[in-house]
Write a protein that holds these residues in place. Structure first.
Motif, PDB file in Angstrom:
ATOM      1  N   VAL A  63       0.842  -1.198   0.000  1.00 22.85           N
ATOM      2  CA  VAL A  63       0.000   0.000   0.000  1.00 22.85           C
ATOM      3  C   VAL A  63       0.877   1.248   0.000  1.00 22.85           C
ATOM      4  O   VAL A  63       0.625   2.202  -0.744  1.00 22.85           O
ATOM      5  CB  VAL A  63      -0.966  -0.008   1.213  1.00 22.85           C
ATOM      6  N   GLN A  64       1.926   1.245   0.829  1.00 23.47           N
ATOM      7  CA  GLN A  64       2.839   2.394   0.878  1.00 23.47           C
ATOM      8  C   GLN A  64       3.512   2.600  -0.481  1.00 23.47           C
ATOM      9  O   GLN A  64       3.620   3.733  -0.964  1.00 23.47           O
ATOM     10  CB  GLN A  64       3.898   2.194   1.959  1.00 23.47           C
ATOM     11  N   ASP A  65       3.959   1.500  -1.083  1.00 23.77           N
ATOM     12  CA  ASP A  65       4.610   1.592  -2.392  1.00 23.77           C
ATOM     13  C   ASP A  65       3.632   2.113  -3.435  1.00 23.77           C
ATOM     14  O   ASP A  65       3.970   2.984  -4.249  1.00 23.77           O
ATOM     15  CB  ASP A  65       5.150   0.214  -2.804  1.00 23.77           C
ATOM     16  N   THR A  66       2.402   1.603  -3.400  1.00 21.70           N
ATOM     17  CA  THR A  66       1.382   2.061  -4.343  1.00 21.70           C
ATOM     18  C   THR A  66       1.078   3.536  -4.143  1.00 21.70           C
ATOM     19  O   THR A  66       0.960   4.290  -5.110  1.00 21.70           O
ATOM     20  CB  THR A  66       0.095   1.217  -4.176  1.00 21.70           C
TER      21      THR A  66
ATOM     22  N   TYR B  46       3.108   5.772  -2.914  1.00 23.20           N
ATOM     23  CA  TYR B  46       4.283   6.505  -3.389  1.00 23.20           C
ATOM     24  C   TYR B  46       4.231   6.634  -4.914  1.00 23.20           C
ATOM     25  O   TYR B  46       4.448   7.720  -5.468  1.00 23.20           O
ATOM     26  CB  TYR B  46       5.568   5.793  -2.941  1.00 23.20           C
ATOM     27  N   GLN B  47       3.944   5.509  -5.590  1.00 24.40           N
ATOM     28  CA  GLN B  47       3.863   5.537  -7.048  1.00 24.40           C
ATOM     29  C   GLN B  47       2.733   6.458  -7.514  1.00 24.40           C
ATOM     30  O   GLN B  47       2.875   7.189  -8.490  1.00 24.40           O
ATOM     31  CB  GLN B  47       3.662   4.126  -7.603  1.00 24.40           C
ATOM     32  N   LYS B  48       1.614   6.420  -6.796  1.00 22.46           N
ATOM     33  CA  LYS B  48       0.471   7.279  -7.130  1.00 22.46           C
ATOM     34  C   LYS B  48       0.869   8.751  -7.019  1.00 22.46           C
ATOM     35  O   LYS B  48       0.568   9.554  -7.903  1.00 22.46           O
ATOM     36  CB  LYS B  48      -0.689   6.954  -6.192  1.00 22.46           C
ATOM     37  N   GLU B  49       1.562   9.109  -5.943  1.00 26.14           N
ATOM     38  CA  GLU B  49       1.999  10.486  -5.764  1.00 26.14           C
ATOM     39  C   GLU B  49       2.988  10.889  -6.852  1.00 26.14           C
ATOM     40  O   GLU B  49       2.949  12.007  -7.362  1.00 26.14           O
ATOM     41  CB  GLU B  49       2.627  10.681  -4.373  1.00 26.14           C
ATOM     42  N   LYS B  50       3.866   9.960  -7.202  1.00 27.21           N
ATOM     43  CA  LYS B  50       4.849  10.227  -8.252  1.00 27.21           C
ATOM     44  C   LYS B  50       4.130  10.491  -9.578  1.00 27.21           C
ATOM     45  O   LYS B  50       4.474  11.426 -10.303  1.00 27.21           O
ATOM     46  CB  LYS B  50       5.787   9.019  -8.371  1.00 27.21           C
ATOM     47  N   VAL B  51       3.135   9.661  -9.894  1.00 33.12           N
ATOM     48  CA  VAL B  51       2.368   9.832 -11.130  1.00 33.12           C
ATOM     49  C   VAL B  51       1.626  11.163 -11.095  1.00 33.12           C
ATOM     50  O   VAL B  51       1.584  11.884 -12.095  1.00 33.12           O
ATOM     51  CB  VAL B  51       1.391   8.647 -11.339  1.00 33.12           C
ATOM     52  N   LYS B  52       1.056  11.512  -9.917  1.00 35.29           N
ATOM     53  CA  LYS B  52       0.368  12.799  -9.778  1.00 35.29           C
ATOM     54  C   LYS B  52       1.317  13.955 -10.073  1.00 35.29           C
ATOM     55  O   LYS B  52       0.970  14.897 -10.780  1.00 35.29           O
ATOM     56  CB  LYS B  52      -0.175  12.956  -8.357  1.00 35.29           C
ATOM     57  N   GLU B  53       2.529  13.870  -9.500  1.00 32.62           N
ATOM     58  CA  GLU B  53       3.523  14.925  -9.722  1.00 32.62           C
ATOM     59  C   GLU B  53       3.881  15.017 -11.201  1.00 32.62           C
ATOM     60  O   GLU B  53       3.959  16.119 -11.762  1.00 32.62           O
ATOM     61  CB  GLU B  53       4.776  14.662  -8.888  1.00 32.62           C
ATOM     62  N   ASP B  54       4.121  13.851 -11.818  1.00 29.56           N
ATOM     63  CA  ASP B  54       4.477  13.836 -13.243  1.00 29.56           C
ATOM     64  C   ASP B  54       3.354  14.437 -14.088  1.00 29.56           C
ATOM     65  O   ASP B  54       3.607  15.262 -14.973  1.00 29.56           O
ATOM     66  CB  ASP B  54       4.774  12.410 -13.713  1.00 29.56           C
TER      67      ASP B  54
END
Length: 138
Positions: A50-53, A55-63
């Motif tokens: 869940v934490q990794d997901t 993190y990836q979600k936030e990264k995608v949001k930033e991108d």
């Protein structure tokens, strides 16, 4: 003696039964503890996922946010270019209109000049004719 022996056997059987029940409870307890331990491990792994997901979600949001910002900037730039090109087109149309007007004016003047040449030619012919008539009369 037999009665004492039977009582003692019953005590030993009762104690053995109690020990057996305790052993079963311990095994069940140990089994439950093992299951709890395995479930805790699974929960921890799921939490990490869940934490990794997240993190990836936030990264995608930033991108996506950066891409959106870039696209917005490009859109504004293109809108400015379109506006500039529209102004240039309008200016070019005005210049074409002025050039057409100038050409029409010059064509009119050329026609007037051609008419004047014809008139001058006719006047010269009349003058020549008058000169001849004058010479004949003299």
């Amino acid at each position: 003696l037999v009665k004492e022996h039977a009582t003692e056997i019953e005590k030993l059987l009762a104690q053995q039964k109690a020990d057996l029940e305790r052993t079963l409870k311990l095994q069940t307890s140990t089994s439950n503890e093992d299951q709890i331990h395995l479930l805790n491990i699974a929960i921890n792994e799921l939490n990490l996922r869940v934490q990794d997901t997240n993190y990836q979600k936030e990264k995608v949001k930033e991108d996506l946010s950066q891409q959106l910002e870039l696209l917005s900037s490009e859109k504004l730039s293109l809108e400015k270019q379109v506006e500039d090109l529209c102004q240039e087109l309008s200016f070019a149309r005005e210049q074409i209109q002025r050039a057409k007007q100038t050409i029409n004016e010059k064509e009119t003047k050329l026609l007037e000049a051609d008419n004047l040449k014809v008139i001058v030619g006719e006047l010269k012919a009349q003058l020549a004719s008058a000169s001849e008539s004058k010479e004949e009369l003299e």
